[in-house]
Design an enzyme around this catalytic site. Structure first.
Site, PDB file in Angstrom:
ATOM      1  N   ASN A 209       8.021  36.250 -25.570  1.00 46.40           N
ATOM      2  CA  ASN A 209       8.446  35.520 -26.756  1.00 46.40           C
ATOM      3  C   ASN A 209       9.695  34.677 -26.507  1.00 46.40           C
ATOM      4  O   ASN A 209       9.815  33.566 -27.024  1.00 46.40           O
ATOM      5  CB  ASN A 209       8.670  36.491 -27.921  1.00 46.40           C
ATOM      6  CG  ASN A 209       7.340  36.896 -28.548  1.00 46.40           C
ATOM      7  OD1 ASN A 209       6.356  36.170 -28.456  1.00 46.40           O
ATOM      8  ND2 ASN A 209       7.304  38.053 -29.170  1.00 46.40           N
ATOM      9  N   CYS A 261       8.733  36.462 -35.431  1.00 50.48           N
ATOM     10  CA  CYS A 261       8.848  36.988 -34.064  1.00 50.48           C
ATOM     11  C   CYS A 261       9.845  36.243 -33.189  1.00 50.48           C
ATOM     12  O   CYS A 261      10.847  36.802 -32.744  1.00 50.48           O
ATOM     13  CB  CYS A 261       7.471  36.883 -33.418  1.00 50.48           C
ATOM     14  SG  CYS A 261       6.844  38.432 -32.831  1.00 50.48           S
TER      15      CYS A 261
HETATM   16  C1  UDX Z   1       4.547  34.194 -32.002  1.00 47.84           C
HETATM   17  C2  UDX Z   1       3.939  34.296 -30.609  1.00 47.84           C
HETATM   18  O1  UDX Z   1       3.339  33.028 -30.274  1.00 47.84           O
HETATM   19  C3  UDX Z   1       2.908  35.407 -30.570  1.00 47.84           C
HETATM   20  O2  UDX Z   1       2.417  35.544 -29.239  1.00 47.84           O
HETATM   21  C4  UDX Z   1       3.594  36.702 -30.982  1.00 47.84           C
HETATM   22  O3  UDX Z   1       2.726  37.784 -30.948  1.00 47.84           O
HETATM   23  C5  UDX Z   1       4.176  36.553 -32.397  1.00 47.84           C
HETATM   24  O4  UDX Z   1       5.092  35.451 -32.389  1.00 47.84           O
HETATM   25  P1  UDX Z   1       3.925  33.142 -34.343  1.00 47.84           P
HETATM   26  O5  UDX Z   1       5.179  33.751 -34.868  1.00 47.84           O
HETATM   27  O6  UDX Z   1       2.689  33.258 -35.160  1.00 47.84           O
HETATM   28  O7  UDX Z   1       3.556  33.766 -32.915  1.00 47.84           O
HETATM   29  O8  UDX Z   1       4.237  31.608 -34.131  1.00 47.84           O
HETATM   30  P2  UDX Z   1       4.052  30.545 -32.962  1.00 47.84           P
HETATM   31  O9  UDX Z   1       2.741  29.897 -33.028  1.00 47.84           O
HETATM   32  O10 UDX Z   1       4.453  31.121 -31.656  1.00 47.84           O
HETATM   33  O11 UDX Z   1       5.148  29.471 -33.421  1.00 47.84           O
HETATM   34  C6  UDX Z   1       6.514  29.840 -33.574  1.00 47.84           C
HETATM   35  C7  UDX Z   1       7.319  28.677 -34.066  1.00 47.84           C
HETATM   36  O12 UDX Z   1       7.438  27.687 -33.061  1.00 47.84           O
HETATM   37  C8  UDX Z   1       6.732  27.953 -35.284  1.00 47.84           C
HETATM   38  O13 UDX Z   1       7.787  27.592 -36.153  1.00 47.84           O
HETATM   39  C9  UDX Z   1       6.041  26.745 -34.698  1.00 47.84           C
HETATM   40  O14 UDX Z   1       5.928  25.674 -35.588  1.00 47.84           O
HETATM   41  C10 UDX Z   1       6.986  26.424 -33.546  1.00 47.84           C
HETATM   42  N1  UDX Z   1       6.345  25.696 -32.433  1.00 47.84           N
HETATM   43  C11 UDX Z   1       5.368  26.291 -31.683  1.00 47.84           C
HETATM   44  C12 UDX Z   1       6.778  24.414 -32.126  1.00 47.84           C
HETATM   45  O15 UDX Z   1       7.664  23.860 -32.802  1.00 47.84           O
HETATM   46  N2  UDX Z   1       6.231  23.791 -31.056  1.00 47.84           N
HETATM   47  C13 UDX Z   1       5.272  24.351 -30.276  1.00 47.84           C
HETATM   48  O16 UDX Z   1       4.831  23.707 -29.299  1.00 47.84           O
HETATM   49  C14 UDX Z   1       4.819  25.639 -30.616  1.00 47.84           C
END
Ligand code: UDX
Length: 454
Positions: A209, A261
């Site tokens: 993470n 997370c």
């Molecule tokens: C995350 C992890 O990806 C997952 O493996 C773990 O089990 C739980 O935490 P999640 O919290 O659902 O999942 O969100 P994620 O899709 O990882 O995005 C996190 C944040 O980063 C969001 O605010 C998203 O908009 C942002 N993000 C993600 C970006 O700004 N750019 C990206 O390229 C990817």
């Protein structure tokens, strides 16, 4: 097989539904009687695409059951602990709920039982579980295995069904066979698997993470460098990503990192390395980078509106409140933070979100939320797109032009239909793409002509 699962939150429910669809019978327990009653009626407490449908199907075919009884059914061999690890007095990932659940299972379950801790643990989580084990002083205790989830909200069912990997951790060497048995439960999914000691597994989860958070932070900082030089961040990321050692995944710039997370774990690694007396400036900086980025987004909008003090009294529509699309979750949402920061800077904020209104109002009771995107933009001087909902790609810019006072669109997600908005007379600014959006205008010294699509 009959599986027992404690904790009917997002992770618990997706795990329950996932195993039910693999042919198991899953009994889900939670202390919250209202939540359990809703679930028994087919109503999940959170939005996750496909979850409600899978829940209803599982209830109908008898593979899912819900209860407030916290002890495992006699014929269940595995108990999954999916309770929350919120910020608490013992740190950003408080293990008190997990410890209580494990202690209870250790006192009631038989020696063949396997307690599977799926909740996210801090690095010293395995040590805390070992202390719970020794406190029970039971020589024939059930096995204890950790099994972190790697599921993204909005795609969680898909991530359960097609995981990149399945990882289990054994607490003590005598738990190794149980760690392998948990891997077997996931065998039909055909994913690569790894069994290791629970301390390594806690670091795998945290490290994954933090690395993802570092990638996004890298993209966000690079986007602001692009803003300063006139480069196009999309071309930059594509060019960097052509190196097969790097790639382009998780390098999409946006308004900041949100969710339950990644932000929490970015703080956790800073605190945990400090507590361990490990100098880790890189790992510890992800959290700071995210905070700086969110502040800079506000500054950028202020600059676009005319400079210092220009937010005061301006009516600004913020489109999106969820921390990302396809979820109603607003935990650590950069969109929510943006709305609050703009309000603190003196702006008059009206927001919209297709899913997250209820949870956003709970998190910020002072928030003005309009029923539609168009209503949020009525009489606004500027609009900021903060969450990448599909409907914000398909906005009716002619109708918006008739409703709005100003003509500025600031798109932090790069999803607005720029041609349609421009045709309706809007000035569209996208994070990290000044060289594409305003060719020749406001670009210092070097402009990137090859990256321009204008
Ligand atoms: C995350 C992890 O990806 C997952 O493996 C773990 O089990 C739980 O935490 P999640 O919290 O659902 O999942 O969100 P994620 O899709 O990882 O995005 C996190 C944040 O980063 C969001 O605010 C998203 O908009 C942002 N993000 C993600 C970006 O700004 N750019 C990206 O390229 C990817």
């Amino acid at each position: 097989m009959h599986l027992f699962l404690l904790g009917a939150g997002h992770v618990g429910l997706v795990t329950a539904v996932g195993f039910a669809r693999l042919g198991h019978r899953v009994t889900v327990a939670d202390l919250d009687a209202a939540r359990i009653a809703g679930l028994a009626n087919g109503q999940p407490p959170v939005f996750e695409p496909g979850l409600a449908e899978a829940l209803i199907a599982g209830l109908a075919n008898g593979s899912l059951a819900f209860t407030t009884e916290l002890d495992p059914p006699a014929d269940a061999r595995f108990s999954f602990v999916c309770v929350s690890t919120p910020t608490g007095p013992d740190g950003p990932l408080s293990t008190s709920n997990v410890e209580a659940a494990v202690a209870r299972l250790l006192s009631t379950a038989g020696p063949d039982h396997v307690v599977v801790v799926r909740s996210t643990l801090p690095l010293d989580g395995p040590g805390r579980l070992a202390a719970v084990v020794s406190a029970t002083g039971r020589p024939d205790r059930p096995a204890i295995v950790t099994n972190p989830e790697f599921m993204r909200e909005g795609q969680a069912l898909e991530d359960f069904d097609r995981p990149n990997r399945v990882v289990t951790g054994w607490l003590e060497p005598l738990d190794q066979a149980a760690a392998q048995a948990v891997i077997e439960l996931y065998a039909p999914l055909g994913a690569p698997s790894l069994v290791a000691d629970a301390r390594s597994v806690a670091l795998i989860k945290l490290g994954s993470n933090v690395f993802l958070g570092a990638k996004i932070s890298f993209a966000n900082e690079m986007a602001r460098v692009a803003d300063a030089t006139g480069a196009d961040i999309e071309a930059v990321i594509a060019g960097i990503g052509l190196d097969s050692r790097i790639g382009t995944a998780f390098l999409r710039p946006g308004p900041g990192i949100g969710g339950s997370c990644l932000p929490e774990q970015a703080i956790a690694i800073a605190l945990e390395t400090a507590a361990l007396d490990v100098e880790a400036p890189l790992l510890s900086s992800v959290h700071r980078s995210n905070a700086v980025h969110q502040r800079e987004i506000v500054s950028r909008l202020e600059t676009l509106l005319g400079g210092a003090g220009s937010l005061v009294g301006r009516r600004i529509a913020v489109l999106g409140l969820a921390f990302k699309a396809d979820t109603d979750d607003v935990r650590e949402s950069p969109a929510l933070a943006l709305a609050a920061n703009l309000r603190a800077a003196g702006a008059d904020i009206v927001t919209h979100d297709p899913r997250a209104e209820r949870r956003a109002r709970l998190a910020d009771p002072a928030l003005a939320v309009a029923p539609t995107a168009l209503e949020a933009m009525r009489d606004a001087d500027a609009v900021v797109v903060a969450t990448e909902w599909a409907e914000y790609h398909a906005l009716d810019w002619a109708a918006i032009a008739a409703a709005m006072r100003g003509r500025l669109v600031y798109d932090t997600r790069g999803i607005v239909d720029v041609d349609a908005a421009r045709q309706a007379g809007f000035r569209v600014e996208r994070l990290g793409r000044p060289g594409v959006d305003q060719p020749g205008a406001g670009i210092p010294a070097v402009a990137s002509s090859s990256a321009s699509d204008a």
